[in-house]
Design a protein around this motif. Structure first.
Motif, PDB file in Angstrom:
ATOM      1  N   ILE A   1       0.783  -1.182   0.041  1.00 59.44           N
ATOM      2  CA  ILE A   1      -0.029  -0.030   0.004  1.00 59.44           C
ATOM      3  C   ILE A   1       0.907   1.374  -0.017  1.00 59.44           C
ATOM      4  CG2 ILE A   1      -1.640   1.137   1.405  1.00 59.44           C
ATOM      5  CD1 ILE A   1      -2.842  -1.339   2.246  1.00 59.44           C
TER       6      ILE A   1
ATOM      7  N   VAL B   1       2.128   1.724  -3.537  1.00 58.29           N
ATOM      8  CA  VAL B   1       1.427   2.356  -4.404  1.00 58.29           C
ATOM      9  C   VAL B   1       1.172   3.684  -4.315  1.00 58.29           C
ATOM     10  CG1 VAL B   1      -1.106   1.957  -5.086  1.00 58.29           C
ATOM     11  CG2 VAL B   1       0.338  -0.148  -4.769  1.00 58.29           C
ATOM     12  N   ALA B   2       0.874   4.141  -2.963  1.00 56.84           N
ATOM     13  CA  ALA B   2       0.460   5.360  -2.672  1.00 56.84           C
ATOM     14  C   ALA B   2       1.644   6.519  -2.877  1.00 56.84           C
ATOM     15  CB  ALA B   2       0.118   5.487  -1.418  1.00 56.84           C
ATOM     16  N   SER B   3       2.886   5.904  -2.631  1.00 58.72           N
ATOM     17  CA  SER B   3       3.887   6.815  -2.644  1.00 58.72           C
ATOM     18  C   SER B   3       4.720   6.901  -3.833  1.00 58.72           C
ATOM     19  CB  SER B   3       5.036   6.706  -1.555  1.00 58.72           C
ATOM     20  OG  SER B   3       5.307   5.578  -1.473  1.00 58.72           O
TER      21      SER B   3
ATOM     22  N   ALA C   1       3.604   4.550  -7.320  1.00 60.87           N
ATOM     23  CA  ALA C   1       2.905   4.163  -8.510  1.00 60.87           C
ATOM     24  C   ALA C   1       1.925   5.427  -8.829  1.00 60.87           C
ATOM     25  CB  ALA C   1       1.869   2.712  -8.516  1.00 60.87           C
ATOM     26  N   VAL C   2       0.998   5.998  -7.780  1.00 59.51           N
ATOM     27  CA  VAL C   2       0.023   7.137  -7.766  1.00 59.51           C
ATOM     28  C   VAL C   2       0.591   8.176  -8.481  1.00 59.51           C
ATOM     29  CG1 VAL C   2      -1.623   8.390  -6.680  1.00 59.51           C
ATOM     30  CG2 VAL C   2      -1.552   5.777  -6.245  1.00 59.51           C
ATOM     31  N   PRO C   3       1.945   8.634  -7.687  1.00 57.29           N
ATOM     32  CA  PRO C   3       2.720   9.783  -8.275  1.00 57.29           C
ATOM     33  C   PRO C   3       3.093   9.664  -9.524  1.00 57.29           C
ATOM     34  CG  PRO C   3       3.292   9.236  -5.936  1.00 57.29           C
ATOM     35  CD  PRO C   3       2.403   8.226  -6.283  1.00 57.29           C
TER      36      PRO C   3
ATOM     37  N   LEU D   1       1.660   7.691 -11.944  1.00 61.36           N
ATOM     38  CA  LEU D   1       0.565   8.116 -12.732  1.00 61.36           C
ATOM     39  C   LEU D   1       0.042   9.382 -13.088  1.00 61.36           C
ATOM     40  CD1 LEU D   1      -1.596   6.355 -14.336  1.00 61.36           C
ATOM     41  CD2 LEU D   1      -2.774   6.170 -12.484  1.00 61.36           C
ATOM     42  N   GLN D   2      -0.228  10.080 -12.032  1.00 63.72           N
ATOM     43  CA  GLN D   2      -0.376  11.471 -12.148  1.00 63.72           C
ATOM     44  C   GLN D   2       0.424  12.151 -12.592  1.00 63.72           C
ATOM     45  OE1 GLN D   2      -0.522  12.728  -7.722  1.00 63.72           O
ATOM     46  NE2 GLN D   2      -2.778  11.905  -7.690  1.00 63.72           N
TER      47      GLN D   2
ATOM     48  N   ARG E   1      -0.516  14.563 -15.851  1.00 60.29           N
ATOM     49  CA  ARG E   1      -0.483  15.822 -15.908  1.00 60.29           C
ATOM     50  C   ARG E   1       0.181  16.358 -17.200  1.00 60.29           C
ATOM     51  NH1 ARG E   1       1.175  18.597 -10.523  1.00 60.29           N
ATOM     52  NH2 ARG E   1      -1.107  18.114 -10.212  1.00 60.29           N
TER      53      ARG E   1
END
Length: 453
Positions: A76, A79-81, A83-85, A87-88, A92
């Motif tokens: 988790i 993914v939060a620190s 994968a998600v950044p 993807l953003q 962007r």
């Protein structure tokens, strides 16, 4: 009636003789053989009635779930620190909603414009409505700033019309053209049409020194504005140079650590790890003191008579300073993986090679060196990936010619929204480059062979 045991052990002393032990054993074996053995039509069963195979499968599934629950928190976190950044970042870099959001009416009608002549009345009417709303909401300036980035002077065209929009009456096409002849510029309208698309490659094109011309074709930017491709190339070759220097300097140190007695090796290991106990900023500042023209190195060279006082070397605020400082900072990341592999190589291999007729150099290159490849590969991969994304050291000692892509990314992160998207595109390209290097490295060396300690 006597039992089997009594018959087997007691018949020897039975009155009147009887069968001996051998005969009685045969009787017992015959009775045992004659006893019916239950037949099973299926696999062996366990207590709950299921098969042994299904029970084993359930046990393995339970073990896998337990292992998954143990790693779930770190998963988790990643993914939060991570994968998600990322993807953003990618989203962007291609997401372009400003013009479409603040010129919604124009976005709906300009898509069918062929670009051959000035748009029709319905496009100008939609633009007039959007400018009127944007002037009331104070959002028209954002559109003007985005268009002005591509066509200098377009901001004044938009802002001038926003101040006069209440006085403009239909037909809007003639009114706009009479107010400012720039509204008849086809390049301006082609840009507006292109910018109304919410997904755009323009920032990636800019990161590769490309742009749209007045006809909408992709061309190279003017030579004075081509900086990004050169910066990517510089970052790559300087990172490779730093990696090569770390290997050249770190391999003998690792060999010395692996072959010395424990007392000496431990003292040398402390010296290798000492930079880790010092702040990166302090180490870089120390190199600034050493490398400047009035610094320790130049003073020593002048004192030794190697250079004159007027011919002091320029070792800082250029590529040389960046390479020297970063090689020192990243050197332990090369030494430690190589040392961890060398420590496991038995000295008897070299003695055996020499006893078979090889000289010291041949024994080293043909026997010892190939065994160190996993550590060398791990150090090269680690140092290169760290070097290519370094920021602080190039920013402090690199000057104009020694900065990396990471420094340009950081400077654009602090600018406008368009600059932020350019920084995202540069970051995505750098990420793809690192992944390509990792893939090529895996093909040539094999990541499964690496040993980091």
């Amino acid at each position: 009636m006597p039992t089997r045991a009594e018959r087997f052990f007691g018949m020897r002393n039975a009155p009147g003789g009887g069968a001996g032990p051998t005969e009685q054993a045969k009787i017992t074996m015959a009775e045992t053989t004659a006893s019916p053995i239950p037949e099973h039509d299926s696999a062996p069963s366990v207590l709950d009635g299921g098969t042994l195979k299904s029970a084993l499968r359930r046990s393995q599934a339970k073990a896998r779930r337990r292992a998954f629950y143990l790693v779930l928190p770190i998963l988790i976190f990643l993914v939060a620190s991570f994968a998600v950044p990322i993807l953003q970042l990618v989203v962007r870099s291609v997401y372009n909603p400003e013009v479409a959001e603040y010129l919604p009416n124009v976005s709906q009608v300009i898509g069918n414009w062929d670009g051959a002549e000035v748009p029709s009345e319905d496009v100008f009417a939609a633009l007039a409505e959007d400018i009127r709303i944007g002037a009331e909401n104070n959002t028209i300036g954002r559109v003007a700033a985005r268009i002005n980035r591509e066509i200098p002077g377009a901001r004044s065209t938009f802002m001038g019309m926003s101040r006069e929009i209440d006085e403009i009456e239909p037909p809007y096409r003639e009114a706009f053209l009479a107010d400012d002849e720039d509204w008849g510029d086809l390049q301006l309208w082609r840009l507006i049409q292109r910018e109304t698309r919410t997904i755009t490659p323009v920032y990636y094109m800019l990161a590769m020194d490309l742009e749209y011309d007045s006809e909408g074709n992709i061309v190279e930017r003017p030579e004075d504005y081509r900086i990004f491709r050169m910066l990517f190339v510089r970052t790559a070759w300087m990172s490779l140079t730093i990696t090569g220097l770390c290997l050249l300097l770190g391999f003998p140190v690792a060999y010395l650590l692996a072959t010395q007695p424990a007392r000496i090796a431990n003292l040398l290991m402390i010296l290798v790890l000492l930079p880790f106990w010092t702040s990166l900023l302090v180490r870089t500042s120390a190199w600034m003191v050493l490398l400047q023209q009035q610094g320790v190195i130049n003073d020593t060279l002048v004192w030794l008579g190697i250079v004159s006082d007027d011919g002091r070397l320029r070792l800082i605020y250029n590529q040389i300073g960046t390479i020297i400082a970063m090689t020192h900072i990243l050197l332990p990341f090369m030494i430690l993986p190589v040392y961890s592999v060398m420590k496991t190589i038995s000295p008897s291999y070299m003695r055996a090679a020499r006893s078979l007729g090889a000289n010291s150099l041949t024994a080293f290159t043909r026997t010892y060196l190939p065994l160190t490849i996993p550590g060398i590969a791990a150090g090269v991969l680690l140092v290169f990936i760290l070097a290519i994304g370094y920021y602080i050291t190039p920013a402090l000692v690199g000057g104009e010619s020694g900065i990396f892509v990471s420094n340009l990314i950081a400077s654009n992160m602090q600018g406008s929204l368009s600059s932020l998207k350019l920084a995202a595109a540069l970051s995505a390209i750098l990420l793809v480059f690192v992944m390509a290097f990792y893939w090529l490295f895996n093909k040539l060396i094999g990541v499964d062979r690496l040993k980091f300690g």
